[in-house]
Motif scaffolding. Sequence first.
Motif, PDB file in Angstrom:
ATOM      1  N   LYS A  11       6.812 -38.113  12.103  1.00 12.36           N
ATOM      2  CA  LYS A  11       6.536 -36.734  11.663  1.00 12.36           C
ATOM      3  C   LYS A  11       7.778 -36.136  11.033  1.00 12.36           C
ATOM      4  CE  LYS A  11       2.728 -34.591  13.852  1.00 12.36           C
ATOM      5  NZ  LYS A  11       2.237 -33.487  14.631  1.00 12.36           N
ATOM      6  N   ASN A  12       7.565 -35.286  10.058  1.00 11.84           N
ATOM      7  CA  ASN A  12       8.643 -34.508   9.453  1.00 11.84           C
ATOM      8  C   ASN A  12       9.722 -35.380   8.804  1.00 11.84           C
ATOM      9  OD1 ASN A  12       9.589 -32.067   8.725  1.00 11.84           O
ATOM     10  ND2 ASN A  12      10.766 -31.707  10.596  1.00 11.84           N
ATOM     11  N   ALA A  13       9.321 -36.575   8.351  1.00 11.96           N
ATOM     12  CA  ALA A  13      10.323 -37.515   7.812  1.00 11.96           C
ATOM     13  C   ALA A  13      10.510 -37.316   6.310  1.00 11.96           C
ATOM     14  CB  ALA A  13       9.872 -38.945   8.092  1.00 11.96           C
ATOM     15  N   HIS A  14      11.684 -37.721   5.821  1.00 10.33           N
ATOM     16  CA  HIS A  14      11.983 -37.741   4.392  1.00 10.33           C
ATOM     17  C   HIS A  14      11.815 -39.201   3.959  1.00 10.33           C
ATOM     18  CE1 HIS A  14      14.708 -35.757   1.139  1.00 10.33           C
ATOM     19  NE2 HIS A  14      13.613 -36.274   0.649  1.00 10.33           N
ATOM     20  N   ILE A  15      10.829 -39.449   3.100  1.00  9.48           N
ATOM     21  CA  ILE A  15      10.411 -40.832   2.805  1.00  9.48           C
ATOM     22  C   ILE A  15      10.611 -41.153   1.325  1.00  9.48           C
ATOM     23  CG2 ILE A  15       8.452 -42.445   2.852  1.00  9.48           C
ATOM     24  CD1 ILE A  15       7.260 -40.805   5.141  1.00  9.48           C
ATOM     25  N   LEU A  16      11.142 -42.357   1.058  1.00  7.05           N
ATOM     26  CA  LEU A  16      11.347 -42.844  -0.314  1.00  7.05           C
ATOM     27  C   LEU A  16      10.478 -44.083  -0.541  1.00  7.05           C
ATOM     28  CD1 LEU A  16      12.998 -42.988  -3.026  1.00  7.05           C
ATOM     29  CD2 LEU A  16      14.650 -44.401  -1.778  1.00  7.05           C
ATOM     30  N   ILE A  46       0.780 -43.142   1.362  1.00  8.44           N
ATOM     31  CA  ILE A  46       1.689 -42.487   2.318  1.00  8.44           C
ATOM     32  C   ILE A  46       1.363 -40.994   2.364  1.00  8.44           C
ATOM     33  CG2 ILE A  46       4.103 -41.885   2.810  1.00  8.44           C
ATOM     34  CD1 ILE A  46       4.912 -44.520   1.358  1.00  8.44           C
ATOM     35  N   ALA A  47       1.202 -40.388   1.180  1.00 10.05           N
ATOM     36  CA  ALA A  47       0.918 -38.937   1.110  1.00 10.05           C
ATOM     37  C   ALA A  47      -0.335 -38.608   1.913  1.00 10.05           C
ATOM     38  CB  ALA A  47       0.744 -38.514  -0.348  1.00 10.05           C
ATOM     39  N   ALA A  48      -1.344 -39.490   1.816  1.00  8.15           N
ATOM     40  CA  ALA A  48      -2.608 -39.222   2.516  1.00  8.15           C
ATOM     41  C   ALA A  48      -2.416 -39.240   4.033  1.00  8.15           C
ATOM     42  CB  ALA A  48      -3.653 -40.254   2.107  1.00  8.15           C
ATOM     43  N   GLN A  49      -1.366 -39.965   4.488  1.00  3.59           N
ATOM     44  CA  GLN A  49      -1.148 -40.059   5.943  1.00  3.59           C
ATOM     45  C   GLN A  49      -0.137 -39.048   6.458  1.00  3.59           C
ATOM     46  OE1 GLN A  49      -0.577 -43.754   7.801  1.00  3.59           O
ATOM     47  NE2 GLN A  49      -2.333 -44.701   6.822  1.00  3.59           N
ATOM     48  N   MET A  50       0.572 -38.375   5.565  1.00  4.34           N
ATOM     49  CA  MET A  50       1.572 -37.399   6.032  1.00  4.34           C
ATOM     50  C   MET A  50       0.815 -36.162   6.489  1.00  4.34           C
ATOM     51  SD  MET A  50       4.597 -37.939   3.258  1.00  4.34           S
ATOM     52  CE  MET A  50       5.918 -36.965   3.996  1.00  4.34           C
ATOM     53  N   GLN A  51       1.262 -35.614   7.577  1.00  6.44           N
ATOM     54  CA  GLN A  51       0.462 -34.544   8.164  1.00  6.44           C
ATOM     55  C   GLN A  51       1.041 -33.177   7.834  1.00  6.44           C
ATOM     56  OE1 GLN A  51       0.615 -35.875  12.196  1.00  6.44           O
ATOM     57  NE2 GLN A  51      -0.360 -37.792  11.656  1.00  6.44           N
ATOM     58  N   GLY A  52       1.303 -32.969   6.547  1.00  9.78           N
ATOM     59  CA  GLY A  52       1.745 -31.633   6.128  1.00  9.78           C
ATOM     60  C   GLY A  52       3.217 -31.372   6.365  1.00  9.78           C
ATOM     61  N   THR A  53       3.926 -32.360   6.962  1.00  9.99           N
ATOM     62  CA  THR A  53       5.359 -32.149   7.194  1.00  9.99           C
ATOM     63  C   THR A  53       6.136 -33.228   6.448  1.00  9.99           C
ATOM     64  OG1 THR A  53       5.368 -33.572   9.110  1.00  9.99           O
ATOM     65  CG2 THR A  53       4.989 -31.214   9.519  1.00  9.99           C
ATOM     66  N   LEU A  96       8.394 -36.467   0.367  1.00 10.31           N
ATOM     67  CA  LEU A  96       8.077 -37.797  -0.154  1.00 10.31           C
ATOM     68  C   LEU A  96       8.554 -37.899  -1.596  1.00 10.31           C
ATOM     69  CD1 LEU A  96       6.509 -40.510   0.039  1.00 10.31           C
ATOM     70  CD2 LEU A  96       4.413 -39.241  -0.470  1.00 10.31           C
ATOM     71  N   VAL A  97       9.268 -39.013  -1.894  1.00  9.12           N
ATOM     72  CA  VAL A  97       9.785 -39.250  -3.245  1.00  9.12           C
ATOM     73  C   VAL A  97       9.404 -40.672  -3.670  1.00  9.12           C
ATOM     74  CG1 VAL A  97      11.874 -39.423  -4.664  1.00  9.12           C
ATOM     75  CG2 VAL A  97      11.792 -37.753  -2.814  1.00  9.12           C
ATOM     76  N   GLY A  98       8.932 -40.819  -4.906  1.00 18.62           N
ATOM     77  CA  GLY A  98       8.712 -42.148  -5.485  1.00 18.62           C
ATOM     78  C   GLY A  98       9.705 -42.327  -6.623  1.00 18.62           C
ATOM     79  N   ALA A  99      10.360 -43.502  -6.689  1.00 18.20           N
ATOM     80  CA  ALA A  99      11.327 -43.769  -7.766  1.00 18.20           C
ATOM     81  C   ALA A  99      10.979 -45.096  -8.427  1.00 18.20           C
ATOM     82  CB  ALA A  99      12.744 -43.814  -7.211  1.00 18.20           C
ATOM     83  N   ASP A 100      11.051 -45.157  -9.744  1.00 16.52           N
ATOM     84  CA  ASP A 100      10.766 -46.402 -10.472  1.00 16.52           C
ATOM     85  C   ASP A 100      11.553 -46.420 -11.775  1.00 16.52           C
ATOM     86  OD1 ASP A 100       8.373 -48.683 -10.352  1.00 16.52           O
ATOM     87  OD2 ASP A 100       9.052 -48.265 -12.399  1.00 16.52           O
ATOM     88  N   LEU A 101      11.923 -47.619 -12.201  1.00 18.45           N
ATOM     89  CA  LEU A 101      12.687 -47.806 -13.438  1.00 18.45           C
ATOM     90  C   LEU A 101      11.939 -47.293 -14.669  1.00 18.45           C
ATOM     91  CD1 LEU A 101      15.111 -49.301 -14.844  1.00 18.45           C
ATOM     92  CD2 LEU A 101      13.603 -51.278 -14.999  1.00 18.45           C
ATOM     93  N   ASN A 102      10.618 -47.537 -14.700  1.00 12.29           N
ATOM     94  CA  ASN A 102       9.831 -47.256 -15.903  1.00 12.29           C
ATOM     95  C   ASN A 102       9.290 -45.833 -15.910  1.00 12.29           C
ATOM     96  OD1 ASN A 102       9.302 -49.618 -17.830  1.00 12.29           O
ATOM     97  ND2 ASN A 102       9.265 -50.561 -15.793  1.00 12.29           N
TER      98      ASN A 102
END
Length: 262
Positions: free
Chosen positions: A38-43, A56-63, A66-72
């Motif tokens: 809960k309440n985690a900062h996720i990459l 992941i977003a669907a499983q996060m409970q509002g806390t 979340l960041v996604g990073a990609d070269l392209n």
Amino acid sequence: MDKFRLTTAAAQKYDNHSVPAMFGPLARATLEKVSLPKNAHILDVACGTGALTREIAAQMQGTGRLVGADLNDTMIDLATQRHPPDSHSAAYVASDVCTLPFDDATFDLAFCQQGLQFFPDKLAALTEVRRVLKPRGHLKLTCWSAISPFNKALADALERHVGKAASDKARAPFSFRDGDVIANLMRESNFTLQAHTIIVLERRFEDLFAQIMALPVEQDLREAGETVTHTVVADVAANLKQYAQGDTLVVPQEAHLFEAIA
Ligand SMILES: C[S@@+](CC[C@H](N)C(=O)[O-])C[C@H]1O[C@@H](n2cnc3c(N)ncnc32)[C@H](O)[C@@H]1O
């Protein structure tokens, strides 16, 4: 291996065909094994069009964040457009894994789904992911553990009818799959390995032609022409006969799941 660049059309094909066929199911199978704090900062590093990020977003409970990073940036643009507005928000960032634009010790948890085999400098990539994790932060990494019967049949057919360069392209996602080598690389980048398991998926092919033409080898097949393309598809179908269930091919595909602590 050179850094690879993808066009917008290639990113769309990837999200329309390869994500529902493989990367979405792999993301869900991974999250069945990993609970999100809960309440985690996720990459999500090498997030592509966001197949795993969306799950992941669907499983996060509002806390948490979340960041996604990609070269392209083509993948990042599509990930941003296709992120469901009614789920936890995600920030998508175009970045090479080796130069992530985040401070040291930013994230509690990092995922990397099917990215490692494409990083030209794998040790630098994992070292950089560790840098942005908090001390004792977690890494969950997947990478194909065997060439799937589908990809082997495709690579063999390409070698027979098109040429070695096209065949190598079909094998590339499976080019780095030795579990001991990956485990050593993680240790070398100062991760402590917690668990190594194998996830077995079933890839379903209702339309073999469409799934083949959604892959990077599409270009080689188009250049080879229609007759050769149909020969390749027929060759692959003949070699996968044992996996037929009615009109559908159901082919196994296996991945490593490495769980490690920074
Ligand atoms: C097979 S895709 C996996 C994407 C996504 N994780 C998924 O499961 O759908 C590999 C991804 O790695 C990304 N990639 C390749 N080299 C990279 C690098 N040096 N830094 C960051 N991302 C990279 C590609 O742009 C591509 O989106």
